[in-house]
Design a protein around this motif. Sequence first.
Motif, PDB file in Angstrom:
ATOM      1  N   THR A  96      19.895  18.467  17.783  1.00  0.00           N
ATOM      2  CA  THR A  96      20.940  18.998  16.933  1.00  0.00           C
ATOM      3  C   THR A  96      21.209  17.991  15.838  1.00  0.00           C
ATOM      4  O   THR A  96      21.353  16.806  16.100  1.00  0.00           O
ATOM      5  CB  THR A  96      22.228  19.223  17.743  1.00  0.00           C
ATOM      6  OG1 THR A  96      21.938  20.097  18.815  1.00  0.00           O
ATOM      7  CG2 THR A  96      23.312  19.801  16.874  1.00  0.00           C
ATOM      8  N   HIS A  97      21.254  18.472  14.617  1.00  0.00           N
ATOM      9  CA  HIS A  97      21.490  17.562  13.499  1.00  0.00           C
ATOM     10  C   HIS A  97      22.966  17.589  13.145  1.00  0.00           C
ATOM     11  O   HIS A  97      23.516  18.628  12.808  1.00  0.00           O
ATOM     12  CB  HIS A  97      20.627  17.965  12.299  1.00  0.00           C
ATOM     13  CG  HIS A  97      20.510  16.892  11.271  1.00  0.00           C
ATOM     14  ND1 HIS A  97      19.899  15.688  11.533  1.00  0.00           N
ATOM     15  CD2 HIS A  97      20.940  16.821  10.002  1.00  0.00           C
ATOM     16  CE1 HIS A  97      19.946  14.930  10.449  1.00  0.00           C
ATOM     17  NE2 HIS A  97      20.572  15.591   9.518  1.00  0.00           N
ATOM     18  N   ASN A  98      23.622  16.452  13.267  1.00  0.00           N
ATOM     19  CA  ASN A  98      25.037  16.321  12.936  1.00  0.00           C
ATOM     20  C   ASN A  98      25.159  15.867  11.495  1.00  0.00           C
ATOM     21  O   ASN A  98      24.510  14.917  11.080  1.00  0.00           O
ATOM     22  CB  ASN A  98      25.714  15.295  13.854  1.00  0.00           C
ATOM     23  CG  ASN A  98      25.711  15.736  15.298  1.00  0.00           C
ATOM     24  OD1 ASN A  98      26.191  16.814  15.606  1.00  0.00           O
ATOM     25  ND2 ASN A  98      25.154  14.923  16.172  1.00  0.00           N
ATOM     26  N   THR A  99      26.007  16.554  10.749  1.00  0.00           N
ATOM     27  CA  THR A  99      26.225  16.208   9.352  1.00  0.00           C
ATOM     28  C   THR A  99      26.658  14.757   9.236  1.00  0.00           C
ATOM     29  O   THR A  99      27.537  14.307   9.969  1.00  0.00           O
ATOM     30  CB  THR A  99      27.296  17.123   8.736  1.00  0.00           C
ATOM     31  OG1 THR A  99      26.867  18.476   8.867  1.00  0.00           O
ATOM     32  CG2 THR A  99      27.518  16.794   7.275  1.00  0.00           C
ATOM     33  N   PHE A 100      26.041  14.035   8.330  1.00  0.00           N
ATOM     34  CA  PHE A 100      26.338  12.624   8.124  1.00  0.00           C
ATOM     35  C   PHE A 100      27.437  12.484   7.086  1.00  0.00           C
ATOM     36  O   PHE A 100      27.366  13.069   6.003  1.00  0.00           O
ATOM     37  CB  PHE A 100      25.085  11.882   7.662  1.00  0.00           C
ATOM     38  CG  PHE A 100      25.288  10.406   7.514  1.00  0.00           C
ATOM     39  CD1 PHE A 100      25.376   9.594   8.625  1.00  0.00           C
ATOM     40  CD2 PHE A 100      25.402   9.826   6.265  1.00  0.00           C
ATOM     41  CE1 PHE A 100      25.563   8.230   8.508  1.00  0.00           C
ATOM     42  CE2 PHE A 100      25.591   8.464   6.125  1.00  0.00           C
ATOM     43  CZ  PHE A 100      25.669   7.671   7.253  1.00  0.00           C
ATOM     44  N   THR A 101      28.458  11.706   7.415  1.00  0.00           N
ATOM     45  CA  THR A 101      29.541  11.451   6.467  1.00  0.00           C
ATOM     46  C   THR A 101      29.889   9.969   6.462  1.00  0.00           C
ATOM     47  O   THR A 101      29.723   9.268   7.466  1.00  0.00           O
ATOM     48  CB  THR A 101      30.818  12.250   6.806  1.00  0.00           C
ATOM     49  OG1 THR A 101      31.270  11.882   8.104  1.00  0.00           O
ATOM     50  CG2 THR A 101      30.570  13.745   6.744  1.00  0.00           C
ATOM     51  N   LEU A 148      22.529   9.109  11.701  1.00  0.00           N
ATOM     52  CA  LEU A 148      22.038   8.105  10.756  1.00  0.00           C
ATOM     53  C   LEU A 148      20.532   7.989  10.951  1.00  0.00           C
ATOM     54  O   LEU A 148      20.072   7.514  11.987  1.00  0.00           O
ATOM     55  CB  LEU A 148      22.733   6.771  11.014  1.00  0.00           C
ATOM     56  CG  LEU A 148      22.360   5.588  10.134  1.00  0.00           C
ATOM     57  CD1 LEU A 148      22.589   5.892   8.665  1.00  0.00           C
ATOM     58  CD2 LEU A 148      23.152   4.360  10.563  1.00  0.00           C
ATOM     59  N   ASP A 149      19.784   8.463   9.964  1.00  0.00           N
ATOM     60  CA  ASP A 149      18.329   8.460  10.078  1.00  0.00           C
ATOM     61  C   ASP A 149      17.717   8.151   8.712  1.00  0.00           C
ATOM     62  O   ASP A 149      18.429   7.766   7.785  1.00  0.00           O
ATOM     63  CB  ASP A 149      17.820   9.791  10.643  1.00  0.00           C
ATOM     64  CG  ASP A 149      18.226  11.000   9.794  1.00  0.00           C
ATOM     65  OD1 ASP A 149      18.491  10.850   8.580  1.00  0.00           O
ATOM     66  OD2 ASP A 149      18.274  12.114  10.358  1.00  0.00           O
ATOM     67  N   HIS A 150      16.401   8.324   8.602  1.00  0.00           N
ATOM     68  CA  HIS A 150      15.739   7.951   7.348  1.00  0.00           C
ATOM     69  C   HIS A 150      16.204   8.796   6.162  1.00  0.00           C
ATOM     70  O   HIS A 150      16.069   8.378   5.023  1.00  0.00           O
ATOM     71  CB  HIS A 150      14.212   8.003   7.506  1.00  0.00           C
ATOM     72  CG  HIS A 150      13.655   9.367   7.673  1.00  0.00           C
ATOM     73  ND1 HIS A 150      13.694  10.054   8.867  1.00  0.00           N
ATOM     74  CD2 HIS A 150      13.039  10.181   6.794  1.00  0.00           C
ATOM     75  CE1 HIS A 150      13.126  11.229   8.718  1.00  0.00           C
ATOM     76  NE2 HIS A 150      12.721  11.336   7.471  1.00  0.00           N
ATOM     77  N   PRO A 157      19.933   5.726   3.331  1.00  0.00           N
ATOM     78  CA  PRO A 157      20.179   5.227   1.971  1.00  0.00           C
ATOM     79  C   PRO A 157      21.640   5.365   1.530  1.00  0.00           C
ATOM     80  O   PRO A 157      22.143   4.519   0.798  1.00  0.00           O
ATOM     81  CB  PRO A 157      19.252   6.085   1.099  1.00  0.00           C
ATOM     82  CG  PRO A 157      18.137   6.456   2.021  1.00  0.00           C
ATOM     83  CD  PRO A 157      18.804   6.677   3.357  1.00  0.00           C
ATOM     84  N   ARG A 158      22.329   6.395   1.994  1.00  0.00           N
ATOM     85  CA  ARG A 158      23.745   6.562   1.641  1.00  0.00           C
ATOM     86  C   ARG A 158      24.584   5.443   2.249  1.00  0.00           C
ATOM     87  O   ARG A 158      25.482   4.908   1.591  1.00  0.00           O
ATOM     88  CB  ARG A 158      24.243   7.932   2.094  1.00  0.00           C
ATOM     89  CG  ARG A 158      23.633   9.059   1.270  1.00  0.00           C
ATOM     90  CD  ARG A 158      24.052  10.438   1.713  1.00  0.00           C
ATOM     91  NE  ARG A 158      25.468  10.564   1.990  1.00  0.00           N
ATOM     92  CZ  ARG A 158      25.960  11.436   2.872  1.00  0.00           C
ATOM     93  NH1 ARG A 158      25.165  12.240   3.551  1.00  0.00           N
ATOM     94  NH2 ARG A 158      27.258  11.507   3.071  1.00  0.00           N
TER      95      ARG A 158
END
Length: 119
Positions: A2-7, A26-28, A32-33
């Motif tokens: 499951t991909h959790n929105t990154f904030t 937090l992934d590739h 960068p953000r």
Amino acid sequence: MTHNTFTIDLPSPDAEVPVLRVAGDLDHHTAPRLREALEAVPFAPGKGVVLDLSGLAYSDSTGITVFINAYKRARAAGGLLLLAALNPDLLQVFRIIGLDQIFVFHPTIDEAITAFRQE
């Protein structure tokens, strides 16, 4: 997976102890953000940031590299980078790969802020 929105929630500019909140995966794609946000932190003696990782669900090696590079930058400048409130699964992974040799993991944001003030 499951991909959790990154904030990333940036600290207020007038915060006595800046707390940067990181949540999601937090992934590739998202590292960068975080790198950009941490590059904006003014590391200097007695200056730095507390990373609130209570909402961080996942970190791959790219994200871990961002943490390590920010730590190196903070240390070189005499500043602080404190990690707080990791979930138990990520804390275990971070310990397995040896990040407990670099970072002190603070169980809560309040404990990290107290440690920041004492440095």
